[in-house]
Scaffold this motif. Structure first.
Motif, mmCIF file in Angstrom:
data_model
loop_
_atom_site.group_PDB
_atom_site.id
_atom_site.type_symbol
_atom_site.label_atom_id
_atom_site.label_comp_id
_atom_site.label_asym_id
_atom_site.label_seq_id
_atom_site.Cartn_x
_atom_site.Cartn_y
_atom_site.Cartn_z
ATOM 1 N N GLN B 9 0.823 -1.221 0.000
ATOM 2 C CA GLN B 9 0.000 0.000 0.000
ATOM 3 C C GLN B 9 0.854 1.268 0.000
ATOM 4 O O GLN B 9 0.345 2.359 -0.270
ATOM 5 C CB GLN B 9 -0.930 0.020 1.234
ATOM 6 N N ASP B 10 2.133 1.131 0.351
ATOM 7 C CA ASP B 10 2.996 2.317 0.475
ATOM 8 C C ASP B 10 3.897 2.549 -0.734
ATOM 9 O O ASP B 10 4.707 3.482 -0.732
ATOM 10 C CB ASP B 10 3.893 2.188 1.724
ATOM 11 N N GLU B 14 6.072 5.998 -1.052
ATOM 12 C CA GLU B 14 7.506 5.898 -0.741
ATOM 13 C C GLU B 14 8.358 6.160 -1.972
ATOM 14 O O GLU B 14 9.433 6.772 -1.878
ATOM 15 C CB GLU B 14 7.824 4.511 -0.167
#
Lengths: 331, 331
Positions: B9-10, B14
């Motif tokens: 999900q990141d 990121e």
């Protein structure tokens, strides 16, 4: 084997031919023996820079031929050292009378063949100095290497020495700055998948679906250990820590941080690695003064990445910043 | 799933954060809502250029933010259109009072969300024009598209319209040159392998080991047909011929030839495709006046390539040649 190629034996020749056509403003391709020279030939009074090695690591080295970097590059067969009969004419093409620096990655075949080629060129009146790049901290001695392997740090050596030659340094000075970069650059890589050399037709090693190999070589040579799949932040720490420790970096120092893709890695993943590597350096008080993120020293379609750190000083920073105009690096 | 990521999900947040840190001289990242703007903000008096779309196609679009190209880019979730709540502030950030051109790839979600965002921005006093890129000749109507899909030709639209804005053209003129590029650029791609969207965790489609898909979309949408593995020269002809015919190219015309990698394709293979595509164009009497070879519009780690041809005239050639300084294109 799924590849956009014709006859596996023709991959290098056809791809270098295409490269030459796409970048005719920068390079001239000599087909037999195969080498790539700067368009317009050797620059009068300038030290020539020559590199080369097995193909399959593109854009290394031909992608770095041009203003401010290499004068000639010699692509060998896939993952195979170029032969002296190709290296010697490349050295001669790069010489304008000021001598030639050969930049060689530390693989036994490359070192021997460049040594032989340098002797042959010397017999023809070309002064040749050689610098051997050995930035990979993963292992001492490997499948095709005695000592540390030469990997992604080669880009920093070629760029910075190239800028020194371009500003008019003589052969001793260009060799000295190249050696300074070699002394201050370290790398380590990870593979998620193997790659397939076209004429072999099958993956160069087996890596299970749930494992990665930490410390991989750019030809798939064994690394330090295989580990279960880990988050990117943990992998990045496993790569960066040995690099920083081997360099003996201290708080307050300035570095160039280079995250390199192995060929099959999306840019988004490289930036995730960069983000963590930078945070880890900053947590040690090390300042990331320059950055490079991209797939510059590849292993065909291998998925994976390497982390390279170069300790900078005022001279190497200025030479890194100096203009460069090649197919793969330009500013 | 083998990826250098942390929590699936990141990935986008990121990776865009890392991108912003690595290119702080060029871009500023706005975290919430997520968009990437040109460092220093909107340029006084200049038409702003904004693009965006689902993530996973890097360096598109954030890699093209900078001098001479985009003023802002809006990365959606992986393969998912960005929402109006992110697009509208990006449009506002790009506006210096001269209006904003939105460059949108033709996917139903992208078109709708940019339309809504343009209305919201208009209500705040920003004049917005939109150009829709639909260069993929492979199919009419597709999984997420009515009409032709927008693919790699988007790079040419962003570069050339960006140069027009940089030289001071007004909004109508920038929109007109963008429409001229859209009218004269066509693409078609091939996939050798599928890619895996991180939060899905498995390949987005199945492609047998002995087949390739001609006419693939950049999200793995179905193409024209699946064929047994073929040599690169035959694949290149299968991609180039529909492109040339759709453009109605005649002998004596000048084109830009762009061979784009899908993310997991070695540079050597792209140059093999380039070599053949160029030869086929020249055999038709078409002159390749400009070239671009590299992975600029990707589908994560998909192996494959696309061929894009842009019919050039004096104006578009000059705008292509104009200086650009972004993370992914620079000259």
């Amino acid at each position: 084997m799924k590849k956009l190629i014709n006859d596996p034996q023709d991959v290098v020749a056809e791809s270098v031919e295409g490269f030459g056509l796409a970048h005719a403003d920068l390079v001239a391709v000599h087909a037999d023996p195969l080498f790539v020279a700067r368009a317009g030939g050797a620059v009068s009074g300038k030290v020539g820079l020559v590199s080369g090695g097995g193909s399959g690591h593109e854009p290394l080295h031909a992608g770095f031929v041009g203003v401010g970097m290499l004068d000639a590059a010699v692509p060998g067969a896939m993952f195979t050292s170029p032969v002296p009969d190709a290296i010697t004419p490349a050295i001669q093409a790069a010489d304008s009378g000021a001598g030639v620096l050969a930049i060689v990655k530390n693989y036994t075949g490359d070192v021997l063949n460049f040594e032989t080629a340098a002797e042959l060129a010397d017999a023809e009146g070309v002064t040749v100095r050689t610098v051997v790049v050995n930035d990979d901290v993963a292992v001492e001695d490997s499948t095709w290497t005695a000592g540390r392997r030469g990997v992604a740090g080669t880009v920093m050596v070629e760029k910075i020495a190239g800028a020194a030659a371009e500003r008019g340094d003589d052969l001793d000075a260009v060799a000295a700055v190249a050696e300074k970069v070699v002394a201050n650059v370290r790398s380590m890589g990870v593979a998620l998948t193997a790659c397939t050399v076209p004429h072999a037709g099958r993956p160069s090693f087996d890596l299970p679906d749930d494992e990665m190999e930490i410390g991989i070589g750019i030809h798939g040579e064994p690394g330090r250990h295989r580990v279960p799949l880990q988050p990117a932040d943990a992998v990045t720490e496993a790569l960066l820590t040995p690099v920083v420790e081997d360099l003996g970096l201290s708080g307050g120092e300035q570095v160039l941080l280079f995250v390199n893709g192995m060929g099959g890695t999306p840019a988004s993943e490289l930036y995730i690695v960069y983000r963590k590597a930078r945070a880890l350096l900053e947590a040690r008080g090390v300042s990331v003064a320059r950055s490079l993120v991209g797939s510059y020293v590849t292993s065909l379609e291998m998925q994976g990445a390497s982390v390279t750190v170069l300790r900078l000083d005022e001279e190497t920073t200025a030479l890194w910043d100096a203009p460069v105009h090649t197919a793969a690096l330009r500013w």
